[in-house]
Design an enzyme around this catalytic site. Sequence first.
Site, PDB file in Angstrom:
ATOM      1  N   ASP A 139     -18.840 -16.321  19.608  1.00 55.20           N
ATOM      2  CA  ASP A 139     -17.581 -15.086  20.528  1.00 55.20           C
ATOM      3  C   ASP A 139     -17.759 -15.669  21.913  1.00 55.20           C
ATOM      4  O   ASP A 139     -17.225 -15.379  23.185  1.00 55.20           O
ATOM      5  CB  ASP A 139     -18.677 -13.921  21.022  1.00 55.20           C
ATOM      6  CG  ASP A 139     -18.529 -12.887  20.339  1.00 55.20           C
ATOM      7  OD1 ASP A 139     -17.048 -12.747  19.292  1.00 55.20           O
ATOM      8  OD2 ASP A 139     -19.651 -11.692  19.891  1.00 55.20           O
ATOM      9  N   HIS A 190     -19.282 -34.002   9.671  1.00 57.13           N
ATOM     10  CA  HIS A 190     -20.854 -34.628   9.066  1.00 57.13           C
ATOM     11  C   HIS A 190     -21.540 -33.292  10.018  1.00 57.13           C
ATOM     12  O   HIS A 190     -22.740 -33.311  10.535  1.00 57.13           O
ATOM     13  CB  HIS A 190     -21.021 -35.500   9.507  1.00 57.13           C
ATOM     14  CG  HIS A 190     -22.753 -35.908   8.565  1.00 57.13           C
ATOM     15  ND1 HIS A 190     -24.218 -36.100   9.144  1.00 57.13           N
ATOM     16  CD2 HIS A 190     -23.167 -35.752   7.596  1.00 57.13           C
ATOM     17  CE1 HIS A 190     -24.902 -35.888   8.398  1.00 57.13           C
ATOM     18  NE2 HIS A 190     -24.527 -35.668   7.390  1.00 57.13           N
ATOM     19  N   LYS A 210     -22.229 -30.144  12.182  1.00 55.71           N
ATOM     20  CA  LYS A 210     -22.633 -28.618  12.220  1.00 55.71           C
ATOM     21  C   LYS A 210     -22.836 -27.406  13.118  1.00 55.71           C
ATOM     22  O   LYS A 210     -24.123 -27.407  14.163  1.00 55.71           O
ATOM     23  CB  LYS A 210     -24.064 -28.232  10.905  1.00 55.71           C
ATOM     24  CG  LYS A 210     -24.392 -29.515  10.421  1.00 55.71           C
ATOM     25  CD  LYS A 210     -25.000 -31.016  10.450  1.00 55.71           C
ATOM     26  CE  LYS A 210     -25.310 -31.363   9.500  1.00 55.71           C
ATOM     27  NZ  LYS A 210     -24.139 -31.665   7.939  1.00 55.71           N
ATOM     28  N   ASP A 246     -41.805 -38.640  24.798  1.00 58.39           N
ATOM     29  CA  ASP A 246     -43.029 -37.895  26.188  1.00 58.39           C
ATOM     30  C   ASP A 246     -42.986 -36.899  25.485  1.00 58.39           C
ATOM     31  O   ASP A 246     -43.247 -36.553  26.928  1.00 58.39           O
ATOM     32  CB  ASP A 246     -42.475 -38.808  27.349  1.00 58.39           C
ATOM     33  CG  ASP A 246     -43.030 -40.603  27.501  1.00 58.39           C
ATOM     34  OD1 ASP A 246     -43.703 -40.701  26.996  1.00 58.39           O
ATOM     35  OD2 ASP A 246     -42.380 -40.877  28.397  1.00 58.39           O
ATOM     36  N   HIS A 273     -34.362 -32.124   5.721  1.00 62.59           N
ATOM     37  CA  HIS A 273     -32.978 -32.557   6.555  1.00 62.59           C
ATOM     38  C   HIS A 273     -33.494 -32.574   7.784  1.00 62.59           C
ATOM     39  O   HIS A 273     -31.662 -32.953   8.520  1.00 62.59           O
ATOM     40  CB  HIS A 273     -31.726 -31.569   5.509  1.00 62.59           C
ATOM     41  CG  HIS A 273     -30.929 -32.189   5.509  1.00 62.59           C
ATOM     42  ND1 HIS A 273     -29.795 -31.392   6.282  1.00 62.59           N
ATOM     43  CD2 HIS A 273     -30.318 -32.937   5.432  1.00 62.59           C
ATOM     44  CE1 HIS A 273     -28.379 -32.258   6.054  1.00 62.59           C
ATOM     45  NE2 HIS A 273     -28.924 -33.111   5.856  1.00 62.59           N
ATOM     46  N   LYS A 306     -33.439 -33.137  11.585  1.00 64.91           N
ATOM     47  CA  LYS A 306     -33.339 -34.772  12.961  1.00 64.91           C
ATOM     48  C   LYS A 306     -33.526 -34.757  14.368  1.00 64.91           C
ATOM     49  O   LYS A 306     -33.174 -33.622  14.665  1.00 64.91           O
ATOM     50  CB  LYS A 306     -31.547 -34.957  12.909  1.00 64.91           C
ATOM     51  CG  LYS A 306     -31.458 -35.556  11.533  1.00 64.91           C
ATOM     52  CD  LYS A 306     -30.293 -34.655  10.635  1.00 64.91           C
ATOM     53  CE  LYS A 306     -30.108 -35.340   9.629  1.00 64.91           C
ATOM     54  NZ  LYS A 306     -29.340 -34.281   8.727  1.00 64.91           N
TER      55      LYS A 306
END
Length: 529
Positions: A426, A419, A421, A180, A173, A175
Amino acid sequence: MNPRLAFLVLAFSILSGCATLPPGSGAPKSVSVAIADPQATALGQEVERSARQHPGYSGFRVLSAGVDGFLARAQMANAAQRTLDLQYFILRGDETGRLLADAVQRAAERGVRVRVLIDDGDTVASDEKIIALNADPHIEVRIFNPFVYRGHLKLVRAVEFMLSSSRLDYRMHNKLFVADNAVALIGGRNIGDQYFQVDPGLQFADDDVFAAGPIVKELSATFDDYWNSAIAIPAEALAGGKAAGASSTGSRNALAEHREPAKAGATDYAGRIALGEPLAGMLSEKSPLVWARAQLVCDSPEKKRVEKGWMVGRLMHRSVAKAVEAVQSELLMITPYLIPGQEGMQMFKDLRQRNVQVRILTNSLESSTMLAAQAGYMHYRIPLLETGVELYEVRSLLGDARGSGESATMSRYGNYSLHAKIFVFDRKKLFIGSMNFDQRSMHLNTEIGLIIESPVLAEQMAARFDAMVKPVNAYKVALRPAEGGGPSSLAWRTQEGASVVDYGTEPARSDTQRIEAKVLTVLPLDKEL
């Protein structure tokens, strides 16, 4: 292929024992790693100039606007001189997907080495496009944990999944986009119009964090681990791959056909890529980066074996859990899927017992695109509220697009879905990455993310959270007192126009959607969600 023949071939392959390892596991493949001297590239030199002023720190900027996520990727591909590494769960062949593929192919034509690692969970409609990329001699494509069947028949693919679910339920999952070994993008976005919020039919609210400095080499090292793992199979080893001859006329024609739509459309996006922003501003400090310490959290490619104790490796949910447990006053959480399980519920109870304020934003039924996940979450709402967690569900039609990442024009379509996350600890540090707060991310998928120690970025994300939970953008879920000794029920409070509205029936797109979700709540799916 004829469906009956496809099924027979598939069944033969599985019954022959091919289901224990991915197809193509025995194919030869070379080991490759990130370049060791990014400072020899223009991108590396620009980053080095800024990094010298912040020794031991890395530079970050969060990109919440979908179009900025798209533009940054295309511009990084255009700026790359030696290497491009792409690692994604989904790579669509739509408008933005074709434009990005075009930028990647142009980089390859300049001699840039391109490595593309794609999970095989969602390639059924894109296999030919991925193979077309692989036809370029400077581009190498590998497929993570592939299916045997390479056709477009979803029924055959579903049958293979059922017969080999212990292997095929394990997905990558992650991404990640690295140019470079000098700059990177990491977050929740896949490649496709929906993730860049340019598709009127569906806009996923998401975030990337642009990274420069020492953390990029760590990100590249994780890419190398996955790229060289036994489960990453060269595309040419699969049916229809480059084995037929990358230099053949057929392969060259496939590559040309793949590129043609990118030249024909999306002139506005192509023009915006050429303007150079946001990448130029981030590199020149016109749009200054936030320099901070960061911890890379990432699962091992063989996470499944690590969890079972068969090998030593990394499990990122443990690091994220430690950061959550260390919270003293406030935890903010944005997650599209919320299936905490027993471990997560105990964690929330422990936080509330210490009087930590816990506020969570997730999808509403009307904004959800995954009914099974929504049904799993529905079991936890009352227990969460009884624990003292504040629960918000985003609306599909926003009353105020500011802070949403999408334009006001796109917002009017009413197809907004969460979508992103992001966890804010704090208001001093934050997590951003690919991991949802659900059982699949914790135990069935590999994931990656960063924990960044920056009050500046944490406050920015807290402001984004506050904008998204405003009554015009979200439902605040509350417990309704039990009547006559009956069970507690739920109410959804929001603002429509100038009026505050309370719903006793769950907001949904239709009665059919409500019924389907209710039916799914009966199924024991938590471990799969």
